[in-house]
Design a protein around this motif. Structure first.
Motif, mmCIF file in Angstrom:
data_model
loop_
_atom_site.group_PDB
_atom_site.id
_atom_site.type_symbol
_atom_site.label_atom_id
_atom_site.label_comp_id
_atom_site.label_asym_id
_atom_site.label_seq_id
_atom_site.Cartn_x
_atom_site.Cartn_y
_atom_site.Cartn_z
ATOM 1 N N GLU A 57 0.827 -1.200 0.000
ATOM 2 C CA GLU A 57 0.000 0.000 0.000
ATOM 3 C C GLU A 57 0.862 1.251 0.000
ATOM 4 O O GLU A 57 2.002 1.248 0.488
ATOM 5 N N CYS B 182 -2.820 0.088 -3.850
ATOM 6 C CA CYS B 182 -2.377 -1.239 -3.399
ATOM 7 C C CYS B 182 -1.900 -1.992 -4.634
ATOM 8 O O CYS B 182 -2.712 -2.322 -5.512
ATOM 9 N N TRP C 165 -10.391 -2.835 1.010
ATOM 10 C CA TRP C 165 -9.664 -2.016 1.968
ATOM 11 C C TRP C 165 -10.349 -2.133 3.330
ATOM 12 O O TRP C 165 -11.585 -2.065 3.421
ATOM 13 N N ARG D 76 -9.732 -0.814 7.606
ATOM 14 C CA ARG D 76 -9.009 0.168 8.410
ATOM 15 C C ARG D 76 -9.119 -0.184 9.888
ATOM 16 O O ARG D 76 -10.084 -0.800 10.308
ATOM 17 N N LEU E 24 -8.130 3.388 -3.594
ATOM 18 C CA LEU E 24 -9.200 3.894 -2.741
ATOM 19 C C LEU E 24 -9.105 5.414 -2.765
ATOM 20 O O LEU E 24 -8.190 5.996 -2.175
ATOM 21 N N TYR F 7 -4.801 1.919 7.161
ATOM 22 C CA TYR F 7 -5.605 1.320 6.094
ATOM 23 C C TYR F 7 -4.844 0.144 5.495
ATOM 24 O O TYR F 7 -3.663 0.273 5.139
ATOM 25 N N CYS G 106 -4.811 -3.139 2.716
ATOM 26 C CA CYS G 106 -5.308 -3.779 1.500
ATOM 27 C C CYS G 106 -5.483 -5.273 1.773
ATOM 28 O O CYS G 106 -4.675 -5.882 2.495
#
Length: 115
Positions: A6, A22, A36, A38, A80, A93, A95
């Motif tokens: 990422e 990513c 994705w 988080r 994203l 975040y 991937c």
């Protein structure tokens, strides 16, 4: 072993935008599902957005209308796009990719939104 890398995180003011990328070490067409997630400090890892091999997308309610997930098969990359960022979007975040019974995670990229 599949690798997901990422990039694109950083510090941004509320209302700003960031685009996360990513890059996969293999052709992403082979993945059934990419997405994705988080994770904020002290909280569980939550789904943000997903895109399946057919191109259909899905979003967490908290990001609908602000985030967009997309993919570029030729570049082996999932993106994203995050607009109108809010302090509550602050998190690491990650991937994610799934192929058959195997799942893969990236190392994460930090997004910090200041108020």
């Amino acid at each position: 072993q599949v690798q997901l890398v990422e990039s694109g995180g950083g510090l941004v003011q509320a209302g700003g935008s960031l685009r996360l990328s990513c890059v996969a070490s293999e052709n992403i067409i082979s993945f059934n599902f990419m997405g994705w997630y988080r994770q904020a400090p002290g909280k569980q890892r939550d789904l943000v957005a997903t895109i399946i091999s057919g191109g259909n997308t899905n979003y967490a309610d908290s990001v609908k209308g602000r985030f967009t997930i997309s993919r570029d098969n030729a570049k082996r990359t999932v993106y994203l796009q995050m607009n109108d960022l809010k302090p509550e979007d602050t998190a690491a975040y990650y991937c994610y990719a799934q192929r058959s019974f195997n799942s893969y995670w990236g190392q994460g990229t930090q997004v910090t939104v200041s108020s």
